[in-house]
Design an enzyme around this catalytic site. Structure first.
Site, PDB file in Angstrom:
ATOM      1  N   LYS A   1      -6.109   7.312 -19.810  1.00  0.00           N
ATOM      2  CA  LYS A   1      -6.445   7.876 -21.072  1.00  0.00           C
ATOM      3  C   LYS A   1      -5.372   7.615 -22.004  1.00  0.00           C
ATOM      4  CE  LYS A   1     -10.129   9.093 -19.015  1.00  0.00           C
ATOM      5  NZ  LYS A   1     -10.463  10.328 -18.421  1.00  0.00           N
TER       6      LYS A   1
ATOM      7  N   ARG B   1       0.879  -1.147   0.178  1.00  0.00           N
ATOM      8  CA  ARG B   1       0.040  -0.022  -0.071  1.00  0.00           C
ATOM      9  C   ARG B   1       0.977   1.160  -0.001  1.00  0.00           C
ATOM     10  NH1 ARG B   1      -2.465   0.225   4.959  1.00  0.00           N
ATOM     11  NH2 ARG B   1      -1.168   1.941   5.466  1.00  0.00           N
TER      12      ARG B   1
ATOM     13  N   TYR C   1     -13.362  17.898 -15.735  1.00  0.00           N
ATOM     14  CA  TYR C   1     -13.976  16.445 -15.918  1.00  0.00           C
ATOM     15  C   TYR C   1     -14.937  16.645 -14.629  1.00  0.00           C
ATOM     16  CZ  TYR C   1     -13.928  11.473 -15.554  1.00  0.00           C
ATOM     17  OH  TYR C   1     -14.597  10.309 -15.376  1.00  0.00           O
TER      18      TYR C   1
ATOM     19  N   ASP D   1      -4.413  19.425 -14.369  1.00  0.00           N
ATOM     20  CA  ASP D   1      -4.820  18.348 -15.177  1.00  0.00           C
ATOM     21  C   ASP D   1      -4.498  18.343 -16.447  1.00  0.00           C
ATOM     22  OD1 ASP D   1      -6.030  16.271 -16.027  1.00  0.00           O
ATOM     23  OD2 ASP D   1      -7.896  16.137 -14.588  1.00  0.00           O
TER      24      ASP D   1
HETATM   25  C1  PLP Z   1     -11.243  10.788 -16.943  1.00  0.00           C
HETATM   26  C2  PLP Z   1     -10.482  12.042 -16.385  1.00  0.00           C
HETATM   27  C3  PLP Z   1     -10.254  12.076 -15.083  1.00  0.00           C
HETATM   28  C4  PLP Z   1     -10.596  11.074 -14.221  1.00  0.00           C
HETATM   29  O1  PLP Z   1      -9.788   9.785 -14.229  1.00  0.00           O
HETATM   30  P1  PLP Z   1     -10.366   8.220 -14.126  1.00  0.00           P
HETATM   31  O2  PLP Z   1      -9.137   7.607 -14.390  1.00  0.00           O
HETATM   32  O3  PLP Z   1     -11.523   8.062 -15.123  1.00  0.00           O
HETATM   33  O4  PLP Z   1     -10.843   8.163 -12.491  1.00  0.00           O
HETATM   34  C5  PLP Z   1      -9.779  13.295 -14.634  1.00  0.00           C
HETATM   35  N1  PLP Z   1      -9.716  14.199 -15.521  1.00  0.00           N
HETATM   36  C6  PLP Z   1      -9.657  14.111 -16.792  1.00  0.00           C
HETATM   37  C7  PLP Z   1      -9.389  15.235 -17.651  1.00  0.00           C
HETATM   38  C8  PLP Z   1     -10.321  13.180 -17.307  1.00  0.00           C
HETATM   39  O5  PLP Z   1     -10.416  12.873 -18.721  1.00  0.00           O
END
Ligand code: PLP
Length: 383
Positions: free
Chosen positions: A198, A48, A101, A173
């Site tokens: 992504k 962890r 998001y 982000d």
């Molecule tokens: C998908 C996404 C998230 C969240 O990520 P997960 O892996 O789905 O929890 C956060 N920020 C952006 C810009 C995203 O496209």
């Protein structure tokens, strides 16, 4: 070393025991210690807290973003959450991009607000609006650029300058462009946050997240949360993401070339009301896109003539493009944000920030652009 070399070699070396060229999946809970005095001599105690496969991915991402250290998480949302938990206490205030998001918005309004944290959802594309939103108790500025789903851009250097002046950490982000196209830390940001789900993974195989910190001190704050809340990435996900990263620059370059071809095609299509893609000269913030990033990414949005009904029909009849959430993968995906990814954002808030009902979001994949365009044309002919 250049990016494409680094994405293959950074953070990994042949396994010392077997020579395995790929960092093995260290599927283990615990690590046997040599002696009480030698506790943690090899750097690991319990998975962890840290795991060698995850550590290899963390080291790779640190080099790709040009940071000091990285922590990896079970999902992108846990990466976002780690940043918020690391810097926000009851009575604090944070400024968040008004287009972000959907899960980030939900985390702030439905969960963290319960613990006495206040949020301002500001138009971070306007630095003066951010400056005006800063209060005495503001402890975090969290921006997303390009923003999901409208692709609105935030000037990372301008917001970082305000954040520095006020002594507030600025987290970006960076999911949509990845460090190959955009490096927030080089532009003055303190933390670069990713959903590795992504482009980093890129193969629709995993969910994961990462936070790259500009300094060791910032990293220690988020690393404490990673361990204390138990949000670390699993070794299997780290292994798959390590493989995905090796082709990141090649994939995202080709995917954004495809996106440009599709955006140009849609721009002149009679059934399309408007198209937004940062690479188009018609994109309101095209100059900023050119200035702060090395590429435009592979997300496109457009509005079909005929609004919501036409948009839904298009998505239901289109071939080749999969109707699915997620983005950034080799498979091309099509999404209706209002009913899918952003359904938790209240209609008034959606209207305020421009997430219109007829918006169709494309995550352009790695297929041949001619095939993708033909599938779009065939579907548009039916609406
Ligand atoms: C998908 C996404 C998230 C969240 O990520 P997960 O892996 O789905 O929890 C956060 N920020 C952006 C810009 C995203 O496209």
């Amino acid at each position: 070393m250049h990016f494409t070399t680094k994405q293959i070699h950074a953070g990994v070396s042949p396994d010392p025991v077997t020579g395995s060229i790929l960092t093995p999946i260290y599927q283990t809970t615990t690590y046997v210690q040599e002696s009480v005095d030698q506790y943690m001599a090899k750097g690991f105690s319990y998975s962890r807290s840290a795991n060698p496969t995850v550590s290899a991915l963390e080291a790779k991402l640190t080099e790709l973003e040009g940071g000091a250290a990285t922590t990896c998480y079970g999902t992108g949302m846990s990466a976002v959450q780690a940043v918020m938990l690391a810097f926000l206490n009851a009575g604090d205030h944070a400024i968040i991009s008004d287009v972000a998001y959907g899960g980030t918005y939900r985390l702030c309004t439905k969960i963290l607000s319960r613990f006495g944290v206040e949020f301002t959802f500001a138009d971070t594309s306007n630095p003066e609006e951010v400056r005006a939103a800063v209060r005495d108790n503001t402890r975090l500025i969290f921006t997303e650029t390009p923003a999901n789903p409208t692709l609105k851009l935030t000037d990372i250097a301008a917001i970082s300058a305000i954040a520095k002046e006020k002594g507030i950490p600025h987290a970006v982000d960076n999911t949509f462009l990845t460090p190959y196209f955009q490096r927030p830390l080089e532009l003055g940001a303190d933390l670069s946050v990713h959903s590795t789900t992504k482009y980093m993974d890129g193969h629709n195989a995993t969910v994961g997240g990462a936070v790259v910190a500009a300094t060791k001190e910032l990293d220690e704050k988020v690393r404490f949360i990673q361990n204390a809340t138990g949000m670390i990435m699993s070794p299997m996900v780290a292994f798959l993401t390590l493989q995905g990263c090796k082709t990141l620059s090649l994939r995202i370059t080709r995917q954004s070339d495809n996106a440009m071809a599709i955006a140009r095609h849609l721009e002149s299509h009679p059934k399309v009301k408007q198209v937004r893609y940062p690479g188009l000269e018609s994109f309101a913030q095209h100059e900023l896109a050119r200035r702060q990033a090395d590429g435009y990414g592979a997300m496109v949005w457009f509005e079909v003539e005929g609004g919501m009904q036409a948009g839904k029909k298009l998505m239901d009849c289109i071939e080749l493009w999969s109707l699915a959430e997620n983005l950034g993968s080799v498979e091309s995906l099509i999404t209706h944000p209002v009913t899918m990814t952003h359904s938790d954002v209240e209609p008034e808030e959606r209207a305020r920030v421009g997430i219109i009902d007829g918006l169709v979001r494309l995550s352009v994949g790695l297929e041949d652009s001619e095939d993708l365009i033909k599938a779009l044309d065939d579907a548009l002919a039916q609406v």
